[in-house]
Scaffold this motif. Sequence first.
Motif, PDB file in Angstrom:
ATOM      1  N   THR A  32      14.579  22.204  60.383  1.00 15.98           N
ATOM      2  CA  THR A  32      15.376  21.276  61.191  1.00 15.98           C
ATOM      3  C   THR A  32      15.909  20.132  60.330  1.00 15.98           C
ATOM      4  O   THR A  32      15.251  19.684  59.399  1.00 15.98           O
ATOM      5  N   CYS A  45      11.424  19.968  68.965  1.00 20.82           N
ATOM      6  CA  CYS A  45      12.534  20.891  68.754  1.00 20.82           C
ATOM      7  C   CYS A  45      12.003  22.103  68.015  1.00 20.82           C
ATOM      8  O   CYS A  45      11.090  21.999  67.192  1.00 20.82           O
ATOM      9  N   ALA A  49      16.989  23.211  64.308  1.00 24.25           N
ATOM     10  CA  ALA A  49      17.812  22.279  65.090  1.00 24.25           C
ATOM     11  C   ALA A  49      18.538  21.350  64.129  1.00 24.25           C
ATOM     12  O   ALA A  49      18.089  21.116  63.001  1.00 24.25           O
ATOM     13  N   SER A  64      15.604  26.488  69.486  1.00 21.54           N
ATOM     14  CA  SER A  64      16.068  26.709  68.117  1.00 21.54           C
ATOM     15  C   SER A  64      17.592  26.681  68.042  1.00 21.54           C
ATOM     16  O   SER A  64      18.295  27.011  68.999  1.00 21.54           O
ATOM     17  N   VAL A  66      19.725  24.404  68.175  1.00 23.42           N
ATOM     18  CA  VAL A  66      20.467  23.422  68.977  1.00 23.42           C
ATOM     19  C   VAL A  66      21.098  22.398  68.042  1.00 23.42           C
ATOM     20  O   VAL A  66      20.516  22.004  67.033  1.00 23.42           O
TER      21      VAL A  66
END
Length: 204
Positions: A32, A45, A49, A64, A66
């Motif tokens: 992320t 998250c 992400a 995932s 996003v």
Amino acid sequence: MARLTADTPFIHPDCEIADTTFGRYTEVGRGTRMAHSYMGDYSYCDRFADIANAEIGMFANIASYVRIGATDHPMDKASLHHFHYRSADYFDDATHDEDWFAHRKSRRAVIGHDTWIGHGAQIRPEVTLGHGCVVAGGAIVTKDVPPYMIVAGIPAVPLRARFTDGIADRMMALAWWDWPHDRLRAALDDFRGLKAEAFLEKYA
């Protein structure tokens, strides 16, 4: 022993995190990227992400891939390209355009409490997701979403409310997300076993 703690976010490998703060019991999935953001208590998250310039409430569920707060290119100028605002990367005698970066950071996305953002969804800058709302996987959210609304599509549009107005209003008034950790634990069986209306009858 519980995997998540009040003291330190659980950050999986290969993350890039800059200028971001975390509440209690938070988790950040592998790979992320987060910048200039805040993630509230109990929020998490999943993998990969990409979150920038965001205020994330408590108990947010972010799937995932996003993307929240995707940064803009300057469409009103002669060029869209990095070279005129990331100028120091291209020219020895130039500096970055800090005014442009400050403008980007000012365009905050706001994610309410107990929200669910599905796989691959995008939340645009300056969009607010109301408490308890659901964003379907793959949706691109360009406008504010009311509390407890389910949205889907490109651009995202309302599908239906999660609850009737009365239940949604009572749930926001209850604001269980503000309960202390011990009270959440004490009510765990009811969170698991009761529908929203029955939960409200017991706790509101």
